[in-house]
Enzyme design. Sequence first.
Site, PDB file in Angstrom:
ATOM      1  N   PRO A   1       0.763  -1.229   0.000  1.00  0.00           N
ATOM      2  CA  PRO A   1       0.000   0.000   0.000  1.00  0.00           C
ATOM      3  C   PRO A   1       0.801   1.290   0.000  1.00  0.00           C
ATOM      4  CG  PRO A   1       0.087  -0.952   2.188  1.00  0.00           C
ATOM      5  CD  PRO A   1       1.096  -1.604   1.336  1.00  0.00           C
ATOM      6  N   GLU A   2       1.283   1.719  -1.108  1.00  0.00           N
ATOM      7  CA  GLU A   2       1.783   3.089  -1.212  1.00  0.00           C
ATOM      8  C   GLU A   2       0.912   3.750  -2.265  1.00  0.00           C
ATOM      9  OE1 GLU A   2       6.120   3.653  -1.247  1.00  0.00           O
ATOM     10  OE2 GLU A   2       6.332   1.607  -0.555  1.00  0.00           O
TER      11      GLU A   2
END
Length: 268
Positions: free
Chosen positions: A2-3
Site C-alpha cells: 500500500p503506497e
Amino acid sequence: MPELPEVETLVRSLRPALVGRTILSARVRWARTLANDTPAHFKKQIGGRQVLGLARRAKYFDLQVTGAHLVIHLRMSGDLRLVPADQVPAVHDRLSLDLSGDMKLVFNDARKFGRAWFLPDPASLFARLGPEPLGEDFTPAWLCAALGARRRQIKPLLLDQTFIAGLGNIYTDEALHMAKIHPQTCSQAVSAAQCAALWQAIRAVLQEGIRRNGASIDWVYRGGEFQNYFRVYGRAGQACPACGAAVERIVTGQRGTHFCPVCQPAPA
DNA sequence: CACGAGACCTGTTCGC
DNA sequence: TGCGAACAGGTCTCGT
C-alpha cells in the site's frame, strides 16, 4: 502493497466496477478493523446506501456512498477485492460488503493493521495530511522551502504523511536514489539543485509505479510489476543500475533503507 | 521539535 | 529437519 501507486492502481480498477451498485449488507469479521464504529452500528448504517464514487487521498481509499464516506487504509498487508457474492471467504477477510449485481467488496488483511472509517465527511481525517506529490500544490519551490524549514533526516521526513502524503518505504528509497541524495542527509542541508532533482524524482518514481500497476511483493500478488524495476529497494548486495557498486542496506527511522554508497555519498 | 523504542499483528525467510 | 530470530509496502503513542 500500500503506497500511493498501489492504491491508485486499485482505485482505477475498482471504480468502474463499483459505482452505481447498492450496498445490501455488511459483514465484519474483525471488529477492530472499524476504527470509529461498532460492527452492529456500522452494518445498520451502511446497508441500503449506493456507491457514488471511489477516490484516493494519499494512501486512503475514499468510497463515497449516499450521505457518507467509507474510508479505508490498507496499512501493511491489506487488500481490496471485488469477487462474486457466493465466493467462500478467505482466511484473512476482515470486512465485506454485499453489493447489488451479485458481487461483494472484500477487505482482506493478514496483519490486521488496516482500518476503515465510516464518516459523514472525511475532511477531518485528511486534515493533517501534507500535499499530494502528484498534485498541483507540490512544486519544487514548495519542496525546497519545506525542507529548509525542518532539520530532519530526509528519509524519515519523506515518510512523514503530514509532510508529503503518499510516499512509503519503496518509493522513498527509489526517489532518493534517483535524486542521488543519501537517505540520512539533513533536510536543511539539501541543496537547491538537489531539491529540484528530488521533486523530479518523486514524481517520476510514482508515475512509473502507476504505469506499471504498482509493485507486488511477497505473497500478496496483484498483477503489478514495478517490483521488477527496483533500482535499490530490496536489492542489498546487488549492483546499482547506475554505477555498478553494491547497494547497501541500513536502518533509518526504524525502516530498512536501501541506497547506493557511490551515487548517494554520505553527507560530510 | 527531532528521534528512538514499543505497540499493533501474522506470515515468510534466514541463519545456525 | 527444526527452531528462533529477523524482517515485512504503515502509523500511532510515549519518553527523552
